[in-house]
Design a protein around this motif. Structure first.
Motif, PDB file in Angstrom:
ATOM      1  N   UNK A 103       0.826  -1.216   0.000  1.00 57.59           N
ATOM      2  CA  UNK A 103       0.000   0.000   0.000  1.00 57.59           C
ATOM      3  C   UNK A 103       0.857   1.262   0.000  1.00 57.59           C
ATOM      4  N   UNK A 104       1.727   1.362   1.007  1.00 58.49           N
ATOM      5  CA  UNK A 104       2.489   2.598   1.166  1.00 58.49           C
ATOM      6  C   UNK A 104       3.453   2.801  -0.007  1.00 58.49           C
ATOM      7  N   UNK A 105       4.098   1.734  -0.426  1.00 60.03           N
ATOM      8  CA  UNK A 105       5.035   1.841  -1.545  1.00 60.03           C
ATOM      9  C   UNK A 105       4.290   2.333  -2.788  1.00 60.03           C
ATOM     10  N   UNK A 106       3.078   1.835  -2.961  1.00 55.99           N
ATOM     11  CA  UNK A 106       2.274   2.257  -4.110  1.00 55.99           C
ATOM     12  C   UNK A 106       1.801   3.705  -3.949  1.00 55.99           C
ATOM     13  N   UNK A 107       1.273   4.042  -2.771  1.00 57.42           N
ATOM     14  CA  UNK A 107       0.763   5.404  -2.560  1.00 57.42           C
ATOM     15  C   UNK A 107       1.875   6.438  -2.770  1.00 57.42           C
ATOM     16  N   UNK A 108       3.041   6.161  -2.212  1.00 60.52           N
ATOM     17  CA  UNK A 108       4.149   7.118  -2.275  1.00 60.52           C
ATOM     18  C   UNK A 108       4.673   7.261  -3.707  1.00 60.52           C
ATOM     19  N   UNK A 109       4.916   6.142  -4.361  1.00 60.72           N
ATOM     20  CA  UNK A 109       5.560   6.244  -5.671  1.00 60.72           C
ATOM     21  C   UNK A 109       4.586   6.679  -6.767  1.00 60.72           C
ATOM     22  N   UNK A 110       3.331   6.304  -6.622  1.00 59.74           N
ATOM     23  CA  UNK A 110       2.329   6.820  -7.565  1.00 59.74           C
ATOM     24  C   UNK A 110       2.191   8.331  -7.381  1.00 59.74           C
ATOM     25  N   UNK A 111       2.135   8.780  -6.130  1.00 57.47           N
ATOM     26  CA  UNK A 111       2.041  10.228  -5.879  1.00 57.47           C
ATOM     27  C   UNK A 111       3.245  10.954  -6.472  1.00 57.47           C
ATOM     28  N   UNK A 112       4.422  10.404  -6.247  1.00 56.54           N
ATOM     29  CA  UNK A 112       5.643  11.058  -6.737  1.00 56.54           C
ATOM     30  C   UNK A 112       5.647  11.129  -8.258  1.00 56.54           C
ATOM     31  N   UNK A 113       5.231  10.044  -8.911  1.00 54.93           N
ATOM     32  CA  UNK A 113       5.254  10.038 -10.383  1.00 54.93           C
ATOM     33  C   UNK A 113       4.205  10.991 -10.952  1.00 54.93           C
ATOM     34  N   UNK A 114       3.034  11.032 -10.322  1.00 51.78           N
ATOM     35  CA  UNK A 114       2.006  11.962 -10.792  1.00 51.78           C
ATOM     36  C   UNK A 114       2.495  13.399 -10.645  1.00 51.78           C
ATOM     37  N   UNK A 115       3.094  13.692  -9.511  1.00 53.50           N
ATOM     38  CA  UNK A 115       3.592  15.055  -9.272  1.00 53.50           C
ATOM     39  C   UNK A 115       4.688  15.406 -10.279  1.00 53.50           C
ATOM     40  N   UNK A 116       5.563  14.437 -10.551  1.00 57.28           N
ATOM     41  CA  UNK A 116       6.652  14.695 -11.505  1.00 57.28           C
ATOM     42  C   UNK A 116       6.102  14.936 -12.906  1.00 57.28           C
ATOM     43  N   UNK A 117       4.937  14.376 -13.199  1.00 60.82           N
ATOM     44  CA  UNK A 117       4.354  14.576 -14.525  1.00 60.82           C
ATOM     45  C   UNK A 117       3.640  15.922 -14.632  1.00 60.82           C
ATOM     46  N   UNK A 118       3.607  16.664 -13.520  1.00 58.13           N
ATOM     47  CA  UNK A 118       3.023  18.004 -13.563  1.00 58.13           C
ATOM     48  C   UNK A 118       1.691  18.130 -12.855  1.00 58.13           C
ATOM     49  N   UNK A 119       1.120  16.998 -12.409  1.00 52.82           N
ATOM     50  CA  UNK A 119      -0.152  17.079 -11.678  1.00 52.82           C
ATOM     51  C   UNK A 119       0.112  17.551 -10.254  1.00 52.82           C
TER      52      UNK A 119
END
Ligand SMILES: Nc1ncnc2c1ncn2[C@@H]1O[C@H](COP(=O)(O)OP(=O)(O)OP(=O)(O)O)[C@@H](O)[C@H]1O
Ligand SMILES: [Mg+2]
Length: 267
Positions: free
Chosen positions: A15-31
């Motif tokens: 869960x946490x690994x997914x929440x953190x890395x999905x958040x980071x990738x979305x943010x890096x994409x500009x969201x």
């Protein structure tokens, strides 16, 4: 805004690994992304290297002491804000036990928030208590990380029952939108078998009147990758810690799928 709870009452499934890395990738994409750590273990908070001065408020104060989200969140990367947790969150279950509407506090705080995000992601604890109910009442989507072992489907049915209850009683918008296979070991036949079973189950539920009838099993499987397990101790997402790793590749691909999902219903 898409609002997503990453949830499974089973511990240690990703869960946490997914929440953190999905958040980071979305943010890096500009969201613009807000990640709420709703787990007293505070692993998502630690994953971003946020250290805690005792006096700094956390999500506990949002739930128990009526603080607004704005008093608590901090920016941890470009486009990415964290609402941190602290061990004291463990007391929230008990302290809220006599509070009327205790499952709805987070939803109301999000509704009252003055900042606009493209994604709001909630990292849930491994339990079905008041914290998880707050997450499920506050979001429209649930992602379920699953570790493919032979009891995975068993735990899934319990989790879906809870989601069904919440969708009937507290939040009619709640839907399971995706299942993420985590710590996948493609060489083992068990992993393949369980992945096949999960897909077959989800497909068999299509068209039914359930909150998971539109759920997808993401094509991207998150492979077991030690770099993902190392990254938290450096306070970094996998993309900062080791952008060439399988973990970064897999979470990058998963986020492409997430972004490409069609919004439901158009409402
Ligand atoms: N794909 C992976 N490959 C290797 N290790 C992983 C992977 N995903 C997660 N881990 C590690 O496995 C452990 C459990 O993962 P994680 O903390 O994401 O699970 P969780 O479901 O959030 O756990 P909890 O229920 O305790 O909150 C962590 O040490 C994490 O670093
Ligand atoms: Mg966790």
């Amino acid at each position: 805004m898409r609002t997503i709870a990453v949830m499974n009452q089973k511990g240690g499934v990703g869960k946490t690994t997914t929440a953190v890395n999905v958040s980071a990738a979305l943010a890096a994409s500009g969201a613009k992304v807000a990640l709420i750590d709703l787990d007293p273990q505070a692993h998502a908070t630690l994953h971003f290297g946020v250290t805690f001065e005792a006096e700094f408020p956390s999500v506990y104060d949002v739930l128990v002491n009526d603080e607004p989200l704005s008093a608590v969140r901090r920016q941890v990367a470009e486009n990415l804000w964290l609402i941190p947790a602290h061990l004291d969150l463990a007391a929230a279950d008990f302290e809220l036990s006599s509070v009327f509407g205790r499952e709805m506090i987070l939803r109301d705080k999000i509704a009252a928030d003055d900042m606009q995000f493209d994604y709001l992601i909630v990292d849930c604890p491994p339990s079905l208590g008041v914290l998880t109910l707050n997450a499920l009442s506050a979001v429209e989507e649930v992602f379920i990380p699953l570790q493919p072992h032979f009891l995975a489907l068993h735990g899934l049915s319990k989790l879906l029952q809870t989601i069904e209850l919440v969708s009937k009683r507290l939040n009619s918008k709640l839907r399971v939108s995706g299942v993420v296979l985590c710590m996948f070991e493609g060489r083992t036949s068990l992993a393949k078998e369980v992945a096949g079973d999960v897909r077959a189950f989800m497909t068999s539920e299509r068209g039914a009147e359930s909150p998971w009838s539109d759920a997808v099993v993401f094509e991207t499987k998150i492979r077991r990758n030690v770099r993902l397990a190392e990254a938290p101790s450096f306070g970094q997402s996998i993309f900062d810690y080791d952008p060439r790793s399988n973990g970064a590749e897999d979470y990058g691909a998963l986020v492409e799928e997430i972004v490409a999902m069609r919004p439901r219903g158009g409402v």
